[in-house]
Design an enzyme around this catalytic site. Sequence first.
Site, short mmCIF file in Angstrom:
data_model
loop_
_atom_site.label_atom_id
_atom_site.label_comp_id
_atom_site.label_asym_id
_atom_site.label_seq_id
_atom_site.Cartn_x
_atom_site.Cartn_y
_atom_site.Cartn_z
N SER A 274 0.85 -1.19 0.00
CA SER A 274 0.00 0.00 0.00
C SER A 274 0.89 1.23 0.00
CB SER A 274 -0.91 0.01 1.24
OG SER A 274 -1.48 1.28 1.45
N LYS A 280 0.24 -3.58 4.86
CA LYS A 280 -0.73 -4.23 3.98
C LYS A 280 -0.08 -5.27 3.07
CE LYS A 280 -4.51 -3.44 3.44
NZ LYS A 280 -5.19 -2.38 2.68
N ASN A 282 -2.05 -6.79 0.08
CA ASN A 282 -3.31 -6.84 -0.65
C ASN A 282 -3.34 -8.00 -1.65
OD1 ASN A 282 -4.41 -4.48 0.53
ND2 ASN A 282 -3.14 -3.22 -0.79
N ARG A 313 -23.99 -10.91 -45.88
CA ARG A 313 -22.83 -10.18 -45.34
C ARG A 313 -23.37 -9.06 -44.48
NH1 ARG A 313 -18.54 -10.04 -48.84
NH2 ARG A 313 -17.44 -8.78 -47.32
#
Length: 454
Positions: A274, A280, A282, A313
């Site tokens: 972080s 952190k 994560n 087409r």
Amino acid sequence: MSLLTPLLRSGAVTDLFTDEQVVQGMLEFEAALARAQAQCEVIPATAVTPIVDACHFQNIDFPSLAVAGANAGNLAIPLVKQLTLAVKTQSPDAARYVHWGATSQDAIDSGLVLQLRAALTQTQSDLSSLIAILAQQTERHRATLMPGRTWMQHALPITFGLKLAGTLDALLRWQERLTQMRKRVLVLQFGGAAGTLASLKEKGPQVAEELAKILKLGLADTPWHSQRDRLLEVGAWYAGLCGTLAKFANDFSLLMQTEVAEVSEPIIEGRGGSSAMPHKRNPVGCAAILTAAQRTPGLMATLYASQIQQHERALGGWQAEWEVLPELISLVGGVMAQSNTIVRGMQVNPHKMRANLDITHGLIMAESVTLALAAFVGKADAHHQIEKCCHQAIDQQRPLLALLQNDPQIAQYLSAAELAQLLDPATALGSSDHFVRQVLARYKEQCHEHSLPD
């Protein structure tokens, strides 16, 4: 958005859908078309070498191609013009036979199919690698106890191996579907202006057969200019695989929550930090997977809507596929790469899993006691009695075992030793190991059944 490619499209398939590969796919079609038509005596044999020699993307002016493509409505028309000019510098006579009898969609669709063949082959390899790693982790954690969770709450004990086996089982099915799908989708597109090959007269089927043989593609019973189910099937396969791996990533990220802390993504320098909070870690790999899963439904919706194409087409629906399908495949290729990293290096905390089994003071095992008591008093009465004890355990913050042992209506049927055994999570795994063994056996069987195509 190339800056985000390492995060969201990190799989090897991404490199198969570059501008160069798009152009080279169409050029390979043009080179093979010249060879096939010469073989069928539609064009002079002397025209083949100059055409084939010019069919390399290095000979194409990409900026000019992009500008001209905007006016032409597709890339094939200006590409054929550039190719014709390149051939003309070597052989003015050969230049007359570039793109003979074909239409722009033949080149674009067949070029895409060649890219898809490379992508499916790469995907088979990536999926086999992921499956092998997941099988190893499943075997490793066959006996690793953890709480099972339903409605986001503790249910009954399971093993982490069983949780992984569920994903492995699904991936084995996707592997089967991939093998079955190749024959249906890897087919030549060759129909000429209106899908009749009228410009080749009676030689049309012969040229088509030879062209398919040269490109090593299947030969469709009819041109599929406005029948796009094959591409929808490819997209649906990748979207389905993404869904399976997103379910895994979602569960994994939930198990990474601070309060749960049963697993973690691999520790890699610079991963999961972080900018504000140094503590952190994560789940960045899970986030990348779930990001792709958020985008997949919209991409699939476009492919589905593109099935409605006008007459022989189309306009709009066909063109909408050009970026959508490669983007979908590239995103899911990234999902597979992220999943491989997570599964290979995931950290598992068996001690926290075991501790989490105990945070309800035995409530997670209440069903085992209920079933044992039901043998004596019936299911309804047993459920009522055990439920009452569970509520007391919650209200009084006491272990369930103590309340059960002190309840005279329960103690007359179940001894303290029996209650202790019934509340042991290791005794309540049911057929967990049986299911894991079945999936691992299927994995070993499938390893022998499937191999990469030539």
